[in-house]
Design a protein around this motif. Structure first.
Motif, mmCIF file in Angstrom:
data_model
loop_
_atom_site.group_PDB
_atom_site.id
_atom_site.type_symbol
_atom_site.label_atom_id
_atom_site.label_comp_id
_atom_site.label_asym_id
_atom_site.label_seq_id
_atom_site.Cartn_x
_atom_site.Cartn_y
_atom_site.Cartn_z
ATOM 1 N N GLN A 14 37.173 32.699 45.707
ATOM 2 C CA GLN A 14 36.148 33.045 44.876
ATOM 3 C C GLN A 14 36.573 33.909 43.775
ATOM 4 O O GLN A 14 36.741 33.895 42.506
ATOM 5 N N HIS A 15 37.389 35.127 44.140
ATOM 6 C CA HIS A 15 37.732 36.465 43.008
ATOM 7 C C HIS A 15 38.825 35.371 42.322
ATOM 8 O O HIS A 15 38.913 35.895 40.598
ATOM 9 N N ASP A 16 39.784 33.865 42.527
ATOM 10 C CA ASP A 16 41.301 33.552 42.504
ATOM 11 C C ASP A 16 40.031 32.746 40.516
ATOM 12 O O ASP A 16 40.702 33.067 39.252
ATOM 13 N N ALA A 17 39.796 32.105 41.459
ATOM 14 C CA ALA A 17 38.668 31.474 40.985
ATOM 15 C C ALA A 17 38.239 32.202 39.626
ATOM 16 O O ALA A 17 37.568 31.735 38.328
ATOM 17 N N TRP A 18 37.277 33.686 39.697
ATOM 18 C CA TRP A 18 36.625 33.784 38.274
ATOM 19 C C TRP A 18 37.846 35.065 37.042
ATOM 20 O O TRP A 18 37.544 34.662 36.063
ATOM 21 N N LEU A 19 38.491 35.235 37.768
ATOM 22 C CA LEU A 19 39.480 36.201 37.342
ATOM 23 C C LEU A 19 40.583 34.654 36.207
ATOM 24 O O LEU A 19 40.680 34.549 35.311
#
Length: 883
Positions: free
Chosen positions: A715-720
């Motif tokens: 999820q963090h990777d998608a946000w970044l």
């Protein structure tokens, strides 16, 4: 009568009841565990509720304790009466469905009068009884042998705090002699308003169930198990043995008072009733604050922390009355520790830590106290010119914000010939208490016994530490609608098996899920929840799919995936507990936890937000231990051996002769009854999701492991990636540079906008200053400017000062839902008595706000733009009135 120290008095009570087969229950923390109905442990029975309501059956149904407690509902009485305290000790003996009146009354008499024990003079003992409780009266008269004139009927002797256990009680009084008689002769009897007959013991016969909707205690049904609950105040009894007029002249308080004397400006306890109040308040509050902080509560603006802050500040104010103007409460902490060392050695052991917290808070308050004193001076100056009465809301603000007791405000006011609206103060106080009660919710004080569960004695063995499937378990009991039945066909039921692999919710770990299968291989029920019953059996709440029959055999199958996920998070919780102690220090103790299949949360005592870098250290340490692939093992041993191993025990938990210790390599060892991974590598990774405060001095960390952590990273990777796309960064490594550039551009734009606003404000002001009005002896400019902030108004005022076209300037800015006002006054007008601060206070209410400032410039904010013209007109009228 013997002359006993407080330590001897306490020890003799406990030893007496131990000789009668009672188990001595250690004094528990002042902070209630799993009881939202209480802010503090406030009685001897408060820690034993689980036994009295039947949710847990004790190993020994006879219990005795000396329990520290805090009550602050009548804090204003402390120091003014002989026996009011915030912290006190309640000694008690308790029967959980074991002995009753026939035993407890003769025992009470034996303890009080036997030469082997307290050896009180029988002639000086009196009792009160509930009029309808003829059995108790008969026991006092015929068994104990009390004369009739020593036994009084008292209609109020019925203990009833709402739904749940209730019953009559009998109170025991000690006659201190005629010199303590009340001036009202009608009150000179046991239970009357007098100082002669001192209540030293209350014995409650908990024999009825107060059911919902039943208002007459004559209609209460009998409890399935009758109980005894007694309370004897240590401080009161010690005052008898030490021939003290009040509790404060005993060895529990005098060493503290003598230390306060040494720090005062020559004042002595006993010389002046007024200063005696301050000595008592400080001594009482020092005890309460020391014990509360020692048990993990910390000063704050809410809940328990707010109480500590109030007590500490009240003590500081009373210190000022004794001429103590320096930090001093910290020096009383070791005195409290020394007094209580025989039963509470941990207070003296932790005295340095407790004193450091007290010192920090006291320093903080000394700065606030100066502001409070100045506010009080300002208020008194204003009301002296008005009606001579300090408003009750103002008095409460002094009390609530600055720690001023009402009597201090009254005394200061009287010195100036003023009065205080005490009724208004009480109204504000009640409103606050109502809010506090509402915040704690509507939890019941004590539950109602469920006789079906308390009487259930079938055996049930948990085998889930090693087995997740049990074949051929016998269904020993079926409970439907609180009744034992032989079979059940549909709906929900509670089941007890002779053995089970299903973990019952305990210690923050949720229960297992799974299925129940009959001998034909059919799934007959889904296990929705598992809880421990009063007698330790695992109670399986199930959804019935096929008929169930008592004493039939079934296969019990735990959902392995769910169980494994929960177990991994439980292991991670132990690792988090250890990492917090390693990095934040041993003062950070566990305050609660929740372990589920999806995530975990861990509550711990800590007085501030955990810095980001410390959170990263905690996370890194746990992940390093995961990579080390430490084995997770457990053994069952005795408590002493477990402690030698360094295993961490939860202070408030009661452990049996055998304990289970779970070890994570050489990193962590804890007393624990839950399920775990086999090794740390099974956790995969550990990631902290968030950290926040949840109460006074209590923080919460939420975290995930394994698949939960992987999902979070995705999820963090998608946000970044989304953020990189929005700022047009070709690579994630360039994201921060792009954000820095955007922020720099934004700051440039803001500077240009501010400069343009100030230029427009100056231009608008210059044209507006030509419209000068006359207001009595003064000239006035009022204008509304189209600016976006108070800065715009200040810029316009600077332009006005350059030419000073009027004596007074009033500016307004309509910001939509808000209003800004500014008043400026020329030096000549100030000399004539016109002050910007006075004018702004007059006109600000027109725009629904308030404000203040210096004589030459003041500002205000409000929420009523429609009132701007009214404010201008009021300014003109006010100036005329000053002419």
């Amino acid at each position: 009568m013997k002359e006993l120290s407080s330590a001897e008095t306490r020890d003799m009570f406990l030893r007496f009841f131990e000789s009668k087969g009672h188990s001595i229950e250690p004094s528990q923390s002042l902070i209630p565990k799993d009881d939202p109905s209480l802010l503090w442990i406030n009685s001897g029975v408060a820690t034993l509720k689980k036994y009295f309501d039947g949710s847990v059956t004790p190993e020994n149904r006879r219990i005795t304790n000396a329990q520290k407690a805090i009550r602050t509902n009548d804090i204003e009485n402390v120091g003014h009466t002989a026996r009011h305290h915030t912290l006190f000790e309640m000694m008690g003996n308790f029967s959980i469905g074991d002995y009753f009146k026939d035993e407890v009354i003769p025992w009470a008499w034996e303890l009080l009068t036997s030469p082997d024990w307290y050896a009180l003079d029988p002639e000086k003992l009196y009792v009160t009884v509930y009029p309808d409780d003829t059995q108790t009266k008969q026991l006092w008269l015929d068994v104990v042998g009390l004369p009739k004139d020593h036994v009084y009927d008292e209609p109020d002797n019925f203990w009833d705090i709402g739904e749940g256990p209730s019953g009559p009680d009998t109170e025991i009084f000690f006659d201190r002699g005629p010199k303590y008689n009340s001036e009202d002769a009608d009150e000179n009897y046991p239970g009357g308003e007098n100082d002669r007959y001192l209540e030293i013991w209350n014995i409650v016969f908990s024999q009825f169930n107060h059911l919902p909707g039943v208002t007459n205690n004559k209609d209460y049904p009998e409890l399935p198990h009758k109980n005894i609950d007694t309370g004897m105040g240590l401080e009161r009894l010690v005052s008898v043995f030490q021939h003290a007029d009040t509790n404060f002249e005993t060895d529990l308080f005098l060493p503290i008072i003598h230390r306060i004397e040494a720090m005062s400006d020559g004042k002595k306890y006993g010389d002046d009733p007024e200063t005696d109040v301050s000595f008592k308040v400080i001594a009482d509050h020092a005890r309460a604050v020391t014990f509360a902080i020692g048990d993990g509560a910390l000063p704050s603006n809410e809940g328990r922390g707010y109480i500590i802050r109030r007590l500490l500040r009240r003590a500081v104010v009373h210190g000022r009355r004794l001429g103590i103007n320096h930090v001093f409460l910290k020096d009383l902490v070791p005195i409290v520790g020394e007094i209580m060392a025989s039963y509470y050695p941990e207070v003296l052991e932790n005295a340095d830590y407790i004193a450091s917290i007290v010192e920090t808070e006291e320093n903080r308050f000394n700065k606030t106290l100066t502001d409070g004193l100045q506010l009080l001076e300002d208020v008194m100056a204003d009301v002296k010119q008005a009606d001579g009465v300090i408003n009750g809301d103002v008095a409460f603000k002094l009390y609530d914000t600055y720690g001023f007791p009402l009597e201090i405000t009254i005394e200061e006011a009287e010195d100036k010939g003023l009065k205080v609206d005490e009724a208004g103060f009480e109204t504000a106080m009640k409103a606050q208490q109502d809010r506090a009660r509402a915040a704690r919710g509507k939890q019941t004080s004590m539950g109602i016994q469920d006789s079906t569960l308390t009487d259930l004695t079938v055996d049930s063995k948990y085998v889930g530490w090693t087995d997740l499937i049990v074949a051929g378990a016998n269904l020993s009991a079926i409970i439907v609608d609180d009744a034992l039945v032989e079979s059940a066909d549909a709906g929900q039921a509670m089941l007890v098996f002779d053995q089970t692999p299903f973990y019952a919710e305990m210690g923050g770990q949720v229960a297992d899920h799974g299925t129940i299968v009959n001998q034909a291989g059919d799934v007959v029920a889904n296990v929705l929840d598992v809880q421990k019953g009063p007698n330790g059996q695992h109670l399986h709440t199930v959804e019935i799919l096929e008929p169930l029959q008592k004493d039939a055999q079934y296969d019990l199958i735990v959902d392995k995936a769910y169980h494994t996920a929960v177990s991994k998070n439980h292991t991670a919780t132990h690792m988090l507990d250890q990492a917090i102690r390693n990095i934040l220090g041993n003062r950070s103790t566990q305050a609660g936890s929740l372990v589920t299949a999806n995530d975990l949360r861990y509550d711990f005592s800590y007085n501030e937000a955990v810095p980001v870098e410390k959170l990263q250290e905690i996370e890194d340490l746990i992940n390093a231990k995961i990579i080390e692939n430490l084995p997770v093992s457990w053994i069952e041993t005795d408590k002493a051996t477990a402690e030698k191993m360094g295993a961490v025990a939860e202070f408030s938990e009661k452990y049996g002769e055998k304990v289970r210790v779970v070890s994570i390599g050489d990193f962590n060892a804890e007393f624990d009854g839950g399920t775990h991974a086999d090794s740390t590598v099974e956790l995969g990774m550990f990631k902290i999701v968030g950290e926040q405060g949840i109460g006074a001095g209590v923080r919460r960390i939420e975290a995930v492991t394994g698949e939960g952590a992987m999902a979070l990273f995705k999820q963090h990777d998608a946000w970044l990636n989304q953020a990189a796309k929005q700022v047009k960064a070709p690579q994630l490594s360039q994201l921060n540079d792009k954000i820095d550039a955007l922020q720099a551009n934004l700051k440039d734009a803001e500077r240009q906008a501010n400069a343009l606003e100030q230029k427009l404000a100056s231009q608008s002001a210059a044209s507006a200053f030509s419209d000068v009005k006359t207001a009595g002896n003064y000239s006035l400019v009022t204008t509304e400017l189209e600016v976006e902030s108070m800065d715009g108004l200040r810029t316009a005022a600077d332009t006005w000062k350059q030419s000073m076209p009027s004596d007074v300037l009033v500016l307004a800015a309509n910001l939509g839902e808000k209003v800004n006002l500014l008043v400026a006054v020329s030096p000549e007008a100030i000399k004539a008595g016109i002050k910007a601060g006075d004018l702004i206070k007059t006109i600000a209410p027109a725009v629904g706000g308030g404000g203040g400032g210096r004589p030459d410039m003041a500002q205000a904010g409000g929420k009523n733009p429609a009132g701007i013209q009214d404010a201008f007109e009021q300014a003109q009228t006010w100036l005329k009135d000053q002419s």
